[in-house]
Design an enzyme around this catalytic site. Structure first.
Site, PDB file in Angstrom:
ATOM      1  N   SER A   1      -4.576   1.005  13.688  1.00  0.00           N
ATOM      2  CA  SER A   1      -5.340   2.108  13.852  1.00  0.00           C
ATOM      3  C   SER A   1      -5.652   2.290  15.086  1.00  0.00           C
ATOM      4  O   SER A   1      -5.813   1.333  16.009  1.00  0.00           O
ATOM      5  CB  SER A   1      -6.526   2.097  12.887  1.00  0.00           C
ATOM      6  OG  SER A   1      -7.458   3.190  12.842  1.00  0.00           O
TER       7      SER A   1
ATOM      8  N   ASN B   1       1.314  -2.306   5.499  1.00  0.00           N
ATOM      9  CA  ASN B   1       0.537  -1.040   5.388  1.00  0.00           C
ATOM     10  C   ASN B   1      -0.822  -1.123   4.735  1.00  0.00           C
ATOM     11  O   ASN B   1      -1.882  -0.376   4.784  1.00  0.00           O
ATOM     12  CB  ASN B   1       1.223   0.163   4.945  1.00  0.00           C
ATOM     13  CG  ASN B   1       0.436   1.304   5.120  1.00  0.00           C
ATOM     14  OD1 ASN B   1       0.236   2.162   5.757  1.00  0.00           O
ATOM     15  ND2 ASN B   1       0.162   1.535   3.704  1.00  0.00           N
TER      16      ASN B   1
ATOM     17  N   TYR C   1     -14.019  -2.838   9.825  1.00  0.00           N
ATOM     18  CA  TYR C   1     -12.651  -2.097   9.608  1.00  0.00           C
ATOM     19  C   TYR C   1     -11.996  -2.397  11.267  1.00  0.00           C
ATOM     20  O   TYR C   1     -10.823  -2.541  11.213  1.00  0.00           O
ATOM     21  CB  TYR C   1     -12.636  -0.833   9.033  1.00  0.00           C
ATOM     22  CG  TYR C   1     -11.068  -0.016   9.421  1.00  0.00           C
ATOM     23  CD1 TYR C   1     -10.257  -0.143   8.330  1.00  0.00           C
ATOM     24  CD2 TYR C   1     -11.170   0.764  10.325  1.00  0.00           C
ATOM     25  CE1 TYR C   1      -9.080   0.655   8.295  1.00  0.00           C
ATOM     26  CE2 TYR C   1      -9.855   1.518  10.429  1.00  0.00           C
ATOM     27  CZ  TYR C   1      -8.913   1.435   9.430  1.00  0.00           C
ATOM     28  OH  TYR C   1      -7.585   2.047   9.492  1.00  0.00           O
TER      29      TYR C   1
ATOM     30  N   ALA D   1     -12.636  -4.388  13.588  1.00  0.00           N
ATOM     31  CA  ALA D   1     -12.282  -5.779  13.847  1.00  0.00           C
ATOM     32  C   ALA D   1     -10.968  -6.084  13.249  1.00  0.00           C
ATOM     33  O   ALA D   1     -10.212  -6.897  13.841  1.00  0.00           O
ATOM     34  CB  ALA D   1     -13.483  -6.504  13.393  1.00  0.00           C
TER      35      ALA D   1
ATOM     36  N   SER E   1       1.802   3.268  -2.385  1.00  0.00           N
ATOM     37  CA  SER E   1       1.681   4.443  -3.513  1.00  0.00           C
ATOM     38  C   SER E   1       1.101   5.657  -3.145  1.00  0.00           C
ATOM     39  O   SER E   1       1.342   6.680  -3.738  1.00  0.00           O
ATOM     40  CB  SER E   1       1.173   3.871  -4.744  1.00  0.00           C
ATOM     41  OG  SER E   1       0.030   3.537  -4.477  1.00  0.00           O
TER      42      SER E   1
ATOM     43  N   GLY F   1       1.135  -1.152   0.034  1.00  0.00           N
ATOM     44  CA  GLY F   1      -0.046   0.034   0.040  1.00  0.00           C
ATOM     45  C   GLY F   1       0.841   1.266  -0.085  1.00  0.00           C
ATOM     46  O   GLY F   1       0.415   2.127   0.558  1.00  0.00           O
TER      47      GLY F   1
ATOM     48  N   LYS G   1      -8.594  -4.181  12.424  1.00  0.00           N
ATOM     49  CA  LYS G   1      -7.279  -3.520  12.904  1.00  0.00           C
ATOM     50  C   LYS G   1      -7.289  -4.064  14.410  1.00  0.00           C
ATOM     51  O   LYS G   1      -5.745  -4.269  14.859  1.00  0.00           O
ATOM     52  CB  LYS G   1      -7.551  -2.193  12.948  1.00  0.00           C
ATOM     53  CG  LYS G   1      -7.655  -1.438  11.573  1.00  0.00           C
ATOM     54  CD  LYS G   1      -6.302  -1.538  10.871  1.00  0.00           C
ATOM     55  CE  LYS G   1      -6.345  -1.234   9.489  1.00  0.00           C
ATOM     56  NZ  LYS G   1      -4.956  -1.393   8.938  1.00  0.00           N
TER      57      LYS G   1
END
Length: 260
Positions: free
Chosen positions: A140, A88, A154, A156, A16, A14, A158
């Site tokens: 996060s 990432n 999301y 869950a 870019s 991830g 993280k």
């Protein structure tokens, strides 16, 4: 002064855009070779070209084990070693309970949680052979500490990442491989301007330092975990949020609003 990391190699998934791009740029400035991984080869190569001559791009989907094996092979072919993995890559589509489908849930878990595992699994042979490695996961505050409507899947994923690293750090310790996580709060990245100044002001208002974080703030935390000096730090998570999770209510921030 920290010991130099010049000549080592990092893979940033991830990488870019957003936080990943910031991490890739920071590691490159520290002298590492960086393989920028993105699902789009054009985006990965454009980011790598902007970062500089010690970066290159590669297209891979972290949810696919064959893709992950391919980026590890590419790093070894191009640079001869894999020292650092910044896992990432992540997605954060919004879907509230009652509207969220099984496919929605699976898509987030597949990229964020399974993709982290597959990325790690792909680099372990090289790190174990070298008896040295640094794995940095981008988690996060959402999920492990806070919640936000529409992001239960999301959150869950993280929180799951942090559960993963606590056992992984034990299993990887015999090879002197450490694994840690950065936990960003509200970070300014591409696309936020489209939400309007009012939205940005609300975000800033929830942070005691009264500003959004930068990708550089997160990248500095990742660089520390990648360093020689962090050799005795593993299984840990670092909240980088300007104090966002500390106030018990908005009243705590309002109490300080009149301080000169």
């Amino acid at each position: 002064m920290f010991k130099t990391l010049a000549g080592r190699t990092a893979i940033v998934t991830g990488g870019s855009k957003g936080i990943g791009r910031g991490i890739a740029e920071r590691l490159a400035r520290a002298g590492l070779n960086v393989l920028v991984v993105s699902r789009s080869l054009a985006d990965a190569e454009a980011a790598a070209a902007a970062i500089g001559p010690n970066a290159s791009g590669f297209a891979a989907d972290v949810a696919d084990p064959t893709s992950c094996a391919a980026f590890a092979t590419a790093a070894m072919e191009r640079y001869g070693r894999i020292d650092v993995l910044c896992a990432n890559a992540g997605i954060f589509p919004s879907a509230k309970l009652g509207e969220m489908t099984a496919a929605d849930f699976d898509a987030v878990m597949s990229t964020n949680l399974k993709g982290m595992f597959l990325s790690i699994d792909a680099v372990l042979p090289a790190m174990k052979a070298a008896k040295w490695g640094r794995i940095i996961v981008t988690s996060s505050i959402t999920g492990p500490i806070t919640g936000f409507p529409g992001w239960s899947h999301y959150g869950a994923s993280k929180a799951g990442q942090l559960g993963f690293i606590r056992t992984a750090c034990i299993e990887l310790a015999p090879w002197q491989i450490t694994i840690n996580a950065v936990m960003p709060g509200n970070i300014y990245t591409e696309g936020l301007d489209a939400l309007g100044p009012g939205y940005l002001a609300q975000m800033e208002g929830s942070v005691p330092l009264k500003r959004l974080g930068t990708v550089e703030d997160i990248a500095n935390g990742a660089l520390f975990f990648a360093s020689e000096e962090a050799a005795y730090v593993t299984g840990q998570s670092l909240v980088i949020d300007g104090g966002q999770v500390q106030p018990e209510s908005l009243m705590a921030l309002q109490e300080m609003a009149t301080v000169d």
